[in-house]
Design a protein around this motif. Sequence first.
Motif, mmCIF file in Angstrom:
data_model
loop_
_atom_site.group_PDB
_atom_site.id
_atom_site.type_symbol
_atom_site.label_atom_id
_atom_site.label_comp_id
_atom_site.label_asym_id
_atom_site.label_seq_id
_atom_site.Cartn_x
_atom_site.Cartn_y
_atom_site.Cartn_z
ATOM 1 N N ILE A 179 18.679 -1.908 47.897
ATOM 2 C CA ILE A 179 19.604 -1.282 48.847
ATOM 3 C C ILE A 179 19.043 -1.341 50.267
ATOM 4 C CG2 ILE A 179 20.679 0.906 49.512
ATOM 5 C CD1 ILE A 179 20.778 1.598 46.531
ATOM 6 N N ILE A 180 17.755 -1.026 50.404
ATOM 7 C CA ILE A 180 17.122 -0.974 51.719
ATOM 8 C C ILE A 180 16.920 -2.377 52.284
ATOM 9 C CG2 ILE A 180 15.008 -0.346 52.956
ATOM 10 C CD1 ILE A 180 14.717 1.983 50.944
ATOM 11 N N GLY A 181 16.407 -3.250 51.473
ATOM 12 C CA GLY A 181 16.063 -4.575 51.971
ATOM 13 C C GLY A 181 17.191 -5.578 51.883
ATOM 14 N N ASN A 182 18.144 -5.319 50.979
ATOM 15 C CA ASN A 182 19.261 -6.231 50.767
ATOM 16 C C ASN A 182 18.759 -7.654 50.533
ATOM 17 O OD1 ASN A 182 21.938 -6.911 50.464
ATOM 18 N ND2 ASN A 182 22.217 -7.360 52.650
ATOM 19 N N LEU A 183 17.744 -7.758 49.658
ATOM 20 C CA LEU A 183 17.126 -9.051 49.387
ATOM 21 C C LEU A 183 17.665 -9.625 48.082
ATOM 22 C CD1 LEU A 183 13.458 -8.097 50.294
ATOM 23 C CD2 LEU A 183 15.125 -9.284 51.731
ATOM 24 N N ASN A 184 17.975 -10.894 48.091
ATOM 25 C CA ASN A 184 18.571 -11.519 46.914
ATOM 26 C C ASN A 184 17.599 -11.663 45.744
ATOM 27 O OD1 ASN A 184 21.052 -11.831 48.173
ATOM 28 N ND2 ASN A 184 20.435 -13.773 49.126
ATOM 29 N N ASP A 185 16.298 -11.713 46.045
ATOM 30 C CA ASP A 185 15.332 -11.930 44.977
ATOM 31 C C ASP A 185 14.867 -10.609 44.336
ATOM 32 O OD1 ASP A 185 14.048 -11.083 47.233
ATOM 33 O OD2 ASP A 185 12.242 -12.319 46.903
ATOM 34 N N ILE A 186 15.465 -9.495 44.717
ATOM 35 C CA ILE A 186 15.152 -8.203 44.107
ATOM 36 C C ILE A 186 16.380 -7.719 43.336
ATOM 37 C CG2 ILE A 186 14.561 -5.787 44.555
ATOM 38 C CD1 ILE A 186 13.014 -6.673 46.968
ATOM 39 N N SER A 187 16.174 -7.274 42.117
ATOM 40 C CA SER A 187 17.288 -6.871 41.262
ATOM 41 C C SER A 187 18.056 -5.705 41.875
ATOM 42 C CB SER A 187 16.769 -6.466 39.877
ATOM 43 O OG SER A 187 16.103 -7.534 39.270
ATOM 44 N N GLU A 188 19.360 -5.744 41.727
ATOM 45 C CA GLU A 188 20.193 -4.666 42.247
ATOM 46 C C GLU A 188 19.974 -3.373 41.468
ATOM 47 O OE1 GLU A 188 24.907 -3.680 43.165
ATOM 48 O OE2 GLU A 188 24.311 -5.626 42.348
ATOM 49 N N LYS A 189 19.696 -3.518 40.169
ATOM 50 C CA LYS A 189 19.436 -2.351 39.331
ATOM 51 C C LYS A 189 18.148 -2.550 38.544
ATOM 52 C CE LYS A 189 24.154 -0.633 38.785
ATOM 53 N NZ LYS A 189 25.176 -0.161 37.829
#
Length: 430
Positions: A370-380
Motif C-alpha cells: 500500500i505504501i510503496g505501491n510496488l509491483n514486486d511486493i504482494s498485495e496481500k
Amino acid sequence: MIKERIISLDLLRGFTIMMMVLVNNPGNWGNIFAHLEHANWHGCTPTDLVFPFFIFILGAAIPLSILSKVLNQQNFLKILTRSLRIISLGLFLGFYGKIEILDLDGYPLLISKLIITGIVAYALLGNFKPKIKLSLVLTLFFIFIFLAFSGITAYSDVRLPGVLQRIGIVYFFTSLVYLKTEIKEQIIIVLLLLIGYWASMTLIPVPDFGPANLDKGTNLAAWTDNLLLKNHLWSFSKTWDPEGILSTIPAIANGIIGLLVGQLFNSSLTKKEKSIKMFGSGLALVIVGLIWNEFFPVNKSLWTSSFVLYTAGFATLFLAILYYIIDIKGYKNWTTPVLVWGVNPMIVFFLSGILPRVLSSIKVPNPAYIIGNLNDISEKIGLQDYLNRFCIAPYFEEPKIASLIWALLNILFWSIVLWYFNKKKLFFKV
C-alpha cells in the motif's frame, strides 16, 4: 490395579512439549538463535533433544499405563489402535496443505479444511468404545494411504514419514517388547538395534553411490527412503527423510531405554535409590554416547546409535533430577503451569501444527504494498507474516529477539488453552 502417577514424568513431558512449540514456531525462520536450531548435520543442539526426549518419555510411561503385563487380544488391539491414531494424526498434518475440494479457493477452502480437521481430530482423539476407535482409525489410515498412492496429482508428493508417525511406530514395538520380554532381554534388544544399525550404516555399500558413508543423501538410510517412499519424502530434501524408514529402527531403542527407566518406578527400590540409579545410568549413557560419537557421529537426521545413547542419557538425567526435586523432596507448588502441558500433550502436538497453516491462509492487506505501491511486493500477505513483520518486529532492533517473541507468544497462547482444558477436566488422549 491403579499405578502411582509419576509427577516428574508428566513434568518432563510438559517441558518437552513446550520446547517443541518454542523451536517449531519462530516468527522468522531466517532469524533464529543457534541453540533453537537443529544441528546442520553431525552434532546436537538443545533443539535436537526434543524429539528423542518425547520418545524416551513415551517409553517410560508404558509400564505405568499398561495394567496387565500380558500380550492378549485386548492389549494388542489397544496398542495397535493407539499407534495407528498417533500415526494418522501425523499423516493428516502432511495432507492438510494438500487438500483440494472441487474448485474451492480462499476462505471457502480454508473453512472446509477446518471442518475436515475437526472431524479428523474428533475421530482420532475422541473417547469412543474400543471397537469404534479401531474402526475409525483403520478407515482414516487406509484413506490416507490410498490417496498417497492413488495417482491423484494433489497427493502425489505428500510426505508420509513424520514425527508423529515415528512416535506411533516406536510406541507399537516398544509396547510389544514390554509385554513379551523381561529387563535383561530388553537390554539385549537395545544393544542389537544399536550395533546392527551402526554396522548397516558403516559397513554395507550403498547401491548407486558406492562405499558406506554418512553424508547427506548418499547414505544407506537415504537410499532406503528414496527406494521405498520416492516422492513422499521431506520437501526440503526430496530424496531422503529425517524421519525415514531405516533411521526409525534405532529410535525404537530410545523407547526401550525409556521403558527400562519406567520399570524402575515399579520396582521395590526406595525413591532415593531409584533417583540415584537413574542419575548413574543417565551419566553412563551420555559418556558412552560421546565415546561412540568418535566412530559413529551424533546425528539426529540419521538417528545414529551414539545419538540414541547421548539423548536417552540426558533424558534420564533430567528425569532423575526432577524425580528427586518433586517426588522425593516434594517441591510441587510451582509445577502446575508445566503440568497442564504434560497431561495434555497430543492436542498441542496436533493443533500447533495446524495453527500456523491456518494463520498463513488468512490473507490481509500488505502495508508495504500500500505504501510503496510496488509491483514486486504482494498485495496481500498471510496473517502470521503480517503480525510478525508489522506488529512485533518494529519494536525490536534485534530480529532474532522479535522472532523469539512470536514463539513465546505461542507458548503463552497454548498455556492459556491448556489451563482452560485442565480446569474443565478435558484431557485428549489417543
